[in-house]
Scaffold this motif. Structure first.
Motif, PDB file in Angstrom:
ATOM      1  N   TYR A  81       0.816  -1.221   0.000  1.00  0.00           N
ATOM      2  CA  TYR A  81       0.000   0.000   0.000  1.00  0.00           C
ATOM      3  C   TYR A  81       0.851   1.272   0.000  1.00  0.00           C
ATOM      4  CZ  TYR A  81      -4.432  -2.481   0.615  1.00  0.00           C
ATOM      5  OH  TYR A  81      -5.542  -3.263   0.421  1.00  0.00           O
TER       6      TYR A  81
ATOM      7  N   ILE B 257       1.782  -6.811   1.137  1.00  0.00           N
ATOM      8  CA  ILE B 257       0.563  -7.401   1.710  1.00  0.00           C
ATOM      9  C   ILE B 257       0.222  -8.685   0.942  1.00  0.00           C
ATOM     10  CG2 ILE B 257      -1.885  -6.994   2.154  1.00  0.00           C
ATOM     11  CD1 ILE B 257       0.054  -5.245   3.859  1.00  0.00           C
TER      12      ILE B 257
ATOM     13  N   PRO C 134      -6.763 -16.166   7.857  1.00  0.00           N
ATOM     14  CA  PRO C 134      -6.901 -15.323   9.041  1.00  0.00           C
ATOM     15  C   PRO C 134      -7.061 -13.851   8.687  1.00  0.00           C
ATOM     16  CG  PRO C 134      -4.832 -16.569   9.076  1.00  0.00           C
ATOM     17  CD  PRO C 134      -5.467 -16.816   7.756  1.00  0.00           C
ATOM     18  N   SER C 135      -7.523 -13.097   9.635  1.00  0.00           N
ATOM     19  CA  SER C 135      -7.652 -11.660   9.481  1.00  0.00           C
ATOM     20  C   SER C 135      -6.288 -11.069   9.113  1.00  0.00           C
ATOM     21  CB  SER C 135      -8.137 -11.097  10.819  1.00  0.00           C
ATOM     22  OG  SER C 135      -8.520  -9.799  10.634  1.00  0.00           O
ATOM     23  N   GLY C 136      -6.280 -10.221   8.077  1.00  0.00           N
ATOM     24  CA  GLY C 136      -5.031  -9.583   7.661  1.00  0.00           C
ATOM     25  C   GLY C 136      -4.251 -10.383   6.630  1.00  0.00           C
ATOM     26  N   ALA C 137      -4.780 -11.542   6.219  1.00  0.00           N
ATOM     27  CA  ALA C 137      -4.065 -12.386   5.246  1.00  0.00           C
ATOM     28  C   ALA C 137      -3.982 -11.728   3.867  1.00  0.00           C
ATOM     29  CB  ALA C 137      -4.749 -13.748   5.122  1.00  0.00           C
ATOM     30  N   GLY C 138      -4.919 -10.790   3.588  1.00  0.00           N
ATOM     31  CA  GLY C 138      -4.900 -10.090   2.304  1.00  0.00           C
ATOM     32  C   GLY C 138      -6.069 -10.459   1.395  1.00  0.00           C
ATOM     33  N   LYS C 139      -7.109 -11.047   1.961  1.00  0.00           N
ATOM     34  CA  LYS C 139      -8.251 -11.511   1.152  1.00  0.00           C
ATOM     35  C   LYS C 139      -8.969 -10.344   0.471  1.00  0.00           C
ATOM     36  CE  LYS C 139     -10.197 -13.413   4.795  1.00  0.00           C
ATOM     37  NZ  LYS C 139      -9.229 -13.030   5.856  1.00  0.00           N
ATOM     38  N   SER C 140      -9.270  -9.302   1.251  1.00  0.00           N
ATOM     39  CA  SER C 140      -9.974  -8.151   0.654  1.00  0.00           C
ATOM     40  C   SER C 140      -9.065  -7.421  -0.337  1.00  0.00           C
ATOM     41  CB  SER C 140     -10.392  -7.144   1.727  1.00  0.00           C
ATOM     42  OG  SER C 140     -11.309  -7.724   2.580  1.00  0.00           O
ATOM     43  N   THR C 141      -7.798  -7.339   0.003  1.00  0.00           N
ATOM     44  CA  THR C 141      -6.850  -6.677  -0.908  1.00  0.00           C
ATOM     45  C   THR C 141      -6.866  -7.388  -2.262  1.00  0.00           C
ATOM     46  OG1 THR C 141      -5.477  -6.014   0.956  1.00  0.00           O
ATOM     47  CG2 THR C 141      -4.413  -6.043  -1.199  1.00  0.00           C
TER      48      THR C 141
ATOM     49  N   ARG D  35      -9.990  -6.530  -4.167  1.00  0.00           N
ATOM     50  CA  ARG D  35      -9.962  -5.129  -4.625  1.00  0.00           C
ATOM     51  C   ARG D  35      -8.958  -4.905  -5.758  1.00  0.00           C
ATOM     52  NH1 ARG D  35      -8.876  -2.413   0.526  1.00  0.00           N
ATOM     53  NH2 ARG D  35     -10.101  -3.677   1.949  1.00  0.00           N
TER      54      ARG D  35
ATOM     55  N   GLU E  48     -16.905 -10.845   1.684  1.00  0.00           N
ATOM     56  CA  GLU E  48     -17.562 -11.159   2.953  1.00  0.00           C
ATOM     57  C   GLU E  48     -19.071 -10.946   2.882  1.00  0.00           C
ATOM     58  OE1 GLU E  48     -16.302 -12.515   5.499  1.00  0.00           O
ATOM     59  OE2 GLU E  48     -14.145 -12.175   5.422  1.00  0.00           O
TER      60      GLU E  48
ATOM     61  N   ASN F 258     -14.572 -13.998  -0.874  1.00  0.00           N
ATOM     62  CA  ASN F 258     -13.788 -13.823   0.337  1.00  0.00           C
ATOM     63  C   ASN F 258     -14.707 -14.064   1.544  1.00  0.00           C
ATOM     64  OD1 ASN F 258     -12.539 -12.523   2.408  1.00  0.00           O
ATOM     65  ND2 ASN F 258     -12.346 -10.556   1.345  1.00  0.00           N
TER      66      ASN F 258
ATOM     67  N   HIS G  92     -15.075 -15.465   5.858  1.00  0.00           N
ATOM     68  CA  HIS G  92     -14.446 -15.812   7.138  1.00  0.00           C
ATOM     69  C   HIS G  92     -14.836 -17.197   7.634  1.00  0.00           C
ATOM     70  CE1 HIS G  92     -13.033 -11.755   8.495  1.00  0.00           C
ATOM     71  NE2 HIS G  92     -12.158 -12.569   9.045  1.00  0.00           N
TER      72      HIS G  92
HETATM   73  N1  LIG Z   1      -5.821   0.974   2.483  1.00  0.00           N
HETATM   74  C1  LIG Z   1      -4.867   0.353   3.175  1.00  0.00           C
HETATM   75  N2  LIG Z   1      -3.718   0.998   3.486  1.00  0.00           N
HETATM   76  C2  LIG Z   1      -2.733   0.386   4.164  1.00  0.00           C
HETATM   77  N3  LIG Z   1      -2.800  -0.898   4.600  1.00  0.00           N
HETATM   78  C3  LIG Z   1      -3.920  -1.581   4.328  1.00  0.00           C
HETATM   79  C4  LIG Z   1      -5.005  -1.002   3.612  1.00  0.00           C
HETATM   80  N4  LIG Z   1      -5.987  -1.932   3.488  1.00  0.00           N
HETATM   81  C5  LIG Z   1      -5.527  -3.043   4.112  1.00  0.00           C
HETATM   82  N5  LIG Z   1      -4.301  -2.828   4.617  1.00  0.00           N
HETATM   83  C6  LIG Z   1      -3.482  -3.811   5.356  1.00  0.00           C
HETATM   84  O1  LIG Z   1      -3.311  -4.942   4.523  1.00  0.00           O
HETATM   85  C7  LIG Z   1      -3.348  -6.139   5.292  1.00  0.00           C
HETATM   86  C8  LIG Z   1      -4.358  -7.085   4.693  1.00  0.00           C
HETATM   87  O2  LIG Z   1      -5.641  -6.497   4.820  1.00  0.00           O
HETATM   88  P1  LIG Z   1      -6.918  -7.154   4.133  1.00  0.00           P
HETATM   89  O3  LIG Z   1      -8.098  -6.332   4.542  1.00  0.00           O
HETATM   90  O4  LIG Z   1      -6.672  -7.357   2.701  1.00  0.00           O
HETATM   91  O5  LIG Z   1      -6.943  -8.568   4.869  1.00  0.00           O
HETATM   92  P2  LIG Z   1      -8.138  -9.589   5.046  1.00  0.00           P
HETATM   93  O6  LIG Z   1      -7.546 -10.952   4.920  1.00  0.00           O
HETATM   94  O7  LIG Z   1      -9.254  -9.246   4.133  1.00  0.00           O
HETATM   95  O8  LIG Z   1      -8.533  -9.306   6.557  1.00  0.00           O
HETATM   96  P3  LIG Z   1      -9.985  -9.405   7.247  1.00  0.00           P
HETATM   97  O9  LIG Z   1     -10.360 -10.849   7.169  1.00  0.00           O
HETATM   98  O10 LIG Z   1      -9.729  -8.941   8.641  1.00  0.00           O
HETATM   99  O11 LIG Z   1     -10.905  -8.515   6.474  1.00  0.00           O
HETATM  100  C9  LIG Z   1      -3.642  -5.726   6.733  1.00  0.00           C
HETATM  101  O12 LIG Z   1      -2.429  -5.696   7.444  1.00  0.00           O
HETATM  102  C10 LIG Z   1      -4.209  -4.338   6.581  1.00  0.00           C
HETATM  103  O13 LIG Z   1      -3.918  -3.550   7.712  1.00  0.00           O
END
Ligand SMILES: Nc1ncnc2c1ncn2[C@@H]1O[C@H](COP(=O)(O)OP(=O)(O)OP(=O)(O)O)[C@@H](O)[C@H]1O
Length: 268
Positions: free
Chosen positions: A31, A38, A57-64, A67, A192, A223, A225
């Motif tokens: 980012y 990420i 797990p939370s923070g694994a990068g699924k939403s990233t 997107r 989600e 994506n 949980h």
């Molecule tokens: N806009 C952003 N700017 C900086 N860091 C970001 C941004 N969006 C997400 N992150 C970071 O990227 C990492 C992955 O986030 P992401 O939301 O993709 O994970 P996730 O697997 O979808 O988590 P969750 O299940 O909690 O939604 C996290 O450490 C988060 O803090």
């Protein structure tokens, strides 16, 4: 421009000898210029018949990941090929046209509360209707018929004229599903879709999406949980951990040790 839908073959072999609908290669995302990676080099392809859960797990990068596919997040390295097009090379109108072919379903439904259920569903066609026509809600008869058909299909035929905020969470997500299908998507990206819903309604909603995706032959990347729900409703699982892919295979082939490996770093 009218294009032939990039229809993938039916369930079975993901790509049936044809190019995948979505092909992700060595995808890396950071980012910030000197920030942490990420996504650390993801490779996978999605084709017809895939109803694919992305778990981890939370923070694994699924939403990233989700997107990046519709370019809400700019990849740092690697390639994303969608419907045969290099997503990273598209800009302006080309990107808008690509996004029209993607159906999105969101965690928070993203409905316009003060609008009716019908208008929310019709808004799925906004990318196709000129600004003047959409201002006057002059949608073609064909669109109105399709919206009514979809609302019936998701079980909301008795709620067409209600305001969106008069519905329950499960009903609101059904509106979100109908809206996503309104644009005749060629892939569905789900971020989600059930995390705001209780377990019973989550199951109903996921089953409905699965049924409709199978009926319309639309591949899905979802994506999610809830691992149990993913295993019950999706036919393929991609397991992520800390920006890496740890598992990719049929949900029926997933063993306890695969899950343990994906969730090994989770702090409970
Ligand atoms: N806009 C952003 N700017 C900086 N860091 C970001 C941004 N969006 C997400 N992150 C970071 O990227 C990492 C992955 O986030 P992401 O939301 O993709 O994970 P996730 O697997 O979808 O988590 P969750 O299940 O909690 O939604 C996290 O450490 C988060 O803090």
């Amino acid at each position: 421009m009218i294009h032939e839908p990039f229809r993938a073959p039916g369930p079975g072999a993901p790509n049936g000898g044809r190019p995948p609908v979505l092909d992700v290669r060595n995808l890396k995302v950071s980012y910030a210029a000197n920030g942490p990676m990420i996504l650390k080099g993801l490779d996978f392809a999605v084709g017809g018949g895939d109803f694919c859960a992305v778990i981890g797990p939370s923070g694994a990068g699924k939403s990233t990941l989700i997107r990046c596919i519709n370019r809400l997040v700019e990849p740092t390295e690697g390639s994303i090929t969608l419907f045969g097009q290099d997503v990273r090379a598209l800009h302006g109108g080309q990107l808008r046209r690509l996004r029209r072919r993607i159906g999105m379903i969101f965690q928070e439904f993203n409905l316009v509360n003060r609008m009716s259920v019908m208008d929310n569903v019709l808004s799925g066609r906004l990318g196709y209707t000129g600004p003047v026509r959409s201002f006057f809600k002059a949608f073609p008869r064909e669109d109105v018929d399709r919206a009514l058909h979809l609302l019936e299909r998701v079980g909301l035929q008795d709620h067409v004229a209600k305001r969106a905020d008069a519905l329950s969470g499960g009903q609101r997500q059904r509106v979100g599903i109908a809206r996503a299908l309104m644009q005749k998507p060629e892939i569905l990206l789900l971020d989600e879709p059930t995390s705001a819903l209780d377990p019973k309604i989550s199951r109903d909603v996921m089953r409905l999406i699965r049924e409709l995706a199978d009926e319309l032959h639309v591949p899905v990347l979802c994506n999610i949980h809830d691992v149990q729900l993913a295993l019950e409703t999706c036919n393929r699982i991609i397991g992520m951990q800390d920006g890496w892919k740890k598992f990719d295979g049929p949900s029926t082939g997933m063993r306890k040790q695969d899950l343990d490996a994906i969730y090994a770093m989770e702090v409970l």
